[in-house]
Each structure stands twice: as structure tokens, then as C-alpha cells.
Design an enzyme around this catalytic site. Sequence first.
Site: not given
Ligand code: UD1
Length: 432
Positions: A22-23, A94, A118, A123-127, A312, A404
Site C-alpha cells: 500500500k505505502n 494523509r 491524525c 504529524r506535521p507536513v512542515d518538511l 508500523d 485501509r
Molecule cells: C510513512 C508511512 C507510515 C509510517 C511512516 C514511518 C505512508 C503512506 N505512510 O508515513 O505508515 O508509519 O512513514 O515509517 O507511507 N515529520 C516532520 N515533518 C514533516 C514530515 C514528517 O516532523 O513534514 C516527522 C514525523 O512527525 C515523524 C517522522 O518525521 O516523526 C517520520 O515521518 P514520515 O516518514 O514523514 O511518515 P509518513 O511519510 O507520514
Amino acid sequence: MDRLVIEGGRPLTGVATISGSKNTALPLMAAALLADGVVSLENIPALRDINTFSRVIAVTGTTVDYQLEKRIVTIDPSNLNRPEAPYELVKRMRASFYMLGALLGREGRARVSLPGGCAWGPRPVDLHLKGIEALGAEIALEQGYVVASAPGGRLPGGTFELNPSSVGATINFLLAASGARGSSCLKNAATEPDVEVFCQMLTAMGARLSGVGTRTIEIEGVDQLHATTFSNCPDRIELGTFMIAGAICGAPGSAIRFENADPTHLGECFIDVLRQTGTELTLGEHFVEVTAPEKLRPVSIETGIYPGFPTDLQAQWTVLLACTDGNAKVNETIYYDRFKHIPELRRMGINAIIVGSEVVVEGGKPIQGAQVMSTDLRASVSLVLAGLVAEGQTTVLRVYHLDRGYENLEGKLSALGAAIRREKYDEWADPA
Ligand code: UD1
């Protein structure tokens, strides 16, 4: 709504086939939007998240067709004319936020809803946003939407360093950078297999990437990416979940076999700790065999980025620890409060206590069947695993969370010998 009813205590045996990831499927579908023609993706699992993302993509005017029997999705972005992802769909999943990079890469503009909250932690998207800004995009926030545009219609490209490393932000950066005019570089990129396979697809489409699989990925802009046919990899989290099921419910001495599997995608850490519990593993190129021991040993784990223990799989590991005779810990380092399953597992008699970002599990207590509630995807499957080993009947409510990300879970477990069935129910009905 649907619920799963499980009669615990049946040993698992036989063969199961692992579905497509899925991912990985989600970023592959996003990459298809960059193509100059019809993209065909194979081994795409029949899951609710795939359906949701197909609908997100279709909003843009792209044609998406899923052939259920063949597990093939075809995506034709030739008529893409609306570079948007609406809140109503993004709030359901997301990963819809991948539309930001894909639409910027193709159209040089995008209007994508910010994902909301969430089920666990922030679960920020700042990056994602900072990375895309570093590529030269102008970004504004308007009524809950990110509105991004490339000056002159095409991003110039740029360099960005992720901290922490993020799977989603890596994918969004690469999607946008693949459509940029100039060169780009991402440092501290995620090296999860999902990213590597996604990069293989971009390369098959004509993208010029170097450093794939390492922490630094360089991208040289190309004028056009081509249509391709690409086969998705097997789902590593489904495999890991089934391997844990095999360890806790397998008949000692009799191997359970998982086919269409890629054990390398689980990372060394998971394989090592599962072996340390006494579980015997045979790892093939496309299969895994799991033999449960007479007695499982408790082994503490700490989640980490690939090849560390996948976050996961930590909820499922908690159930494994409950099946041992000793004490051990699960330390969550990626999402510090991803523990919504713990109160539900406690209702089943599992002695697990949350201490900060750790769960301390005292194994050896009898696990009893109960009615429990799904809260998110991986939490829900841990309840199913607990139900498989529990005494008596377990009912897992709100199965839509499981749908899902697990294709035909009850069918696959039934074929292995579990007593598990799906039923409809009325969530708001008074007790009989
Ligand atoms: C993906 C997987 C999810 C898995 C996660 C970690 C998908 C659809 N989902 O989620 O199943 O649990 O990887 O392996 O593939 N972070 C920030 N800012 C950002 C983005 C992330 O601080 O903008 C932090 C997150 O809070 C977290 C870390 O980065 O602590 C890793 O998260 P990330 O790898 O981004 O997870 P997802 O891609 O959302």
C-alpha cells in the site's frame, strides 16, 4: 459497519500470499501524474486507501481505472486540467498530500488541502512545504489549502536537507524536483524500500536520479517523463504482521509459508529480533517461512528509520511480547504516542503500561477475548492478533480502519486455519 469476530486459540498453518505494498502503491500512482501518456501499475492491492487515492487523482481530470481481477491500475493524466486536491478526500488519507509534489512537478501549480489531525500524535507536513519551497515554489496558505506555484510555470530546482528524515517529504520533494528545470539535491533522504521502489519507477519514466537508496539523492531536471508499465513490490508491513502471527499462533515445528514476499524490505532489525524470540525463519528471494518455537522469548525493541524496526509493526510486537513469559519494552522513537491500541489490549488482559514513549509489557498473563475498538490501521491489526491467541471470542469493531491497509485479512487468516469472520453491525444499537 463491519466487525471481525474471532474464536481464539486455533493454530495457524499453511501458505498465504502477500499483497502489493500500500505505502509504495500510493507514491507510484502519484508519479504516474508526471507521465506523457498512460501508465500501467501492476500488483496494486484492493484496499480502501487505493480507492481513496484513485478518487483524489480523478478530481484533477485524470482517468484512473482499476482492474480488480488483475490488480492493475491504469492512469492517464493527458486530460489533467484541475490541479487540486480537496479537503473532503485529503482528510480521509494523509498520503493524498503527495498531490502537492505531483501537481507542481507536472503543472507548476497546485492547490492541495492541508491534512488535518491524525489518530495518533502530531504529524506535521512542515518538511514537505520547506522542501518544495527550496525547489523554488511560492507557497501560500488559503482557507486550509496550500496554494503553491512555480514562478514562470516550472520550478528552478534546489537543495534541501530533511531533519528528521521523512518518507512522505522525500517523496513530495522528488515528485516536484522531477518536473523542475534545473538540478536538485535532497540530503538525509528517507531510504525506506517504498522510496527506493518509487525512485525505480521515476527512473523507468526517464527521470535522472543518482544516489537512490542512499541518504543523498540528486535529481537532474528533464523536459518530459514518459509513460511506463511498472510492477509494485510486496507489502512489507503485511508480511511483518503475518510473520508475527506465525510466531504467536503457528504450530511449533510446522512452518507457515508466505509467498510473493520480499524479506529484505523488512530491514535487518526486525528479522534479528524475531529470530531472538526463538522463532525460526527461512528467508528466500520471494518467500518467507516462519516456524513458531515451543516458547517465545521476550525481546525489547526500539522503532527506527529503515533498516530499523518499523514503527508500523510495533503494535503487533506488543502482542507478541504478551505471549512470552517475561518482561520487555517497546520504545517508539518515530511517533512518541502511537499507543492507541494499549487501552484496548489491556481490556483483553494484556498487562502493558505506557511510560513516556515506551510500553512495558509483562508477558505470561492469560489473554481473554473481548469486544475491542479499532482506532487506526496498525493498532487494529494488533487487536486481531491478540484475538487469534485469546481464550474465547474477540470482536474487533470499526474494521474500516483495517480495510485501509490489509487486503482480505480475514480470508487470508481463515485459509491459514484461524476462526475469523466478518459481520455487519449497528454501532449505535443498544445492547440486546
Ligand atoms: C510513512 C508511512 C507510515 C509510517 C511512516 C514511518 C505512508 C503512506 N505512510 O508515513 O505508515 O508509519 O512513514 O515509517 O507511507 N515529520 C516532520 N515533518 C514533516 C514530515 C514528517 O516532523 O513534514 C516527522 C514525523 O512527525 C515523524 C517522522 O518525521 O516523526 C517520520 O515521518 P514520515 O516518514 O514523514 O511518515 P509518513 O511519510 O507520514
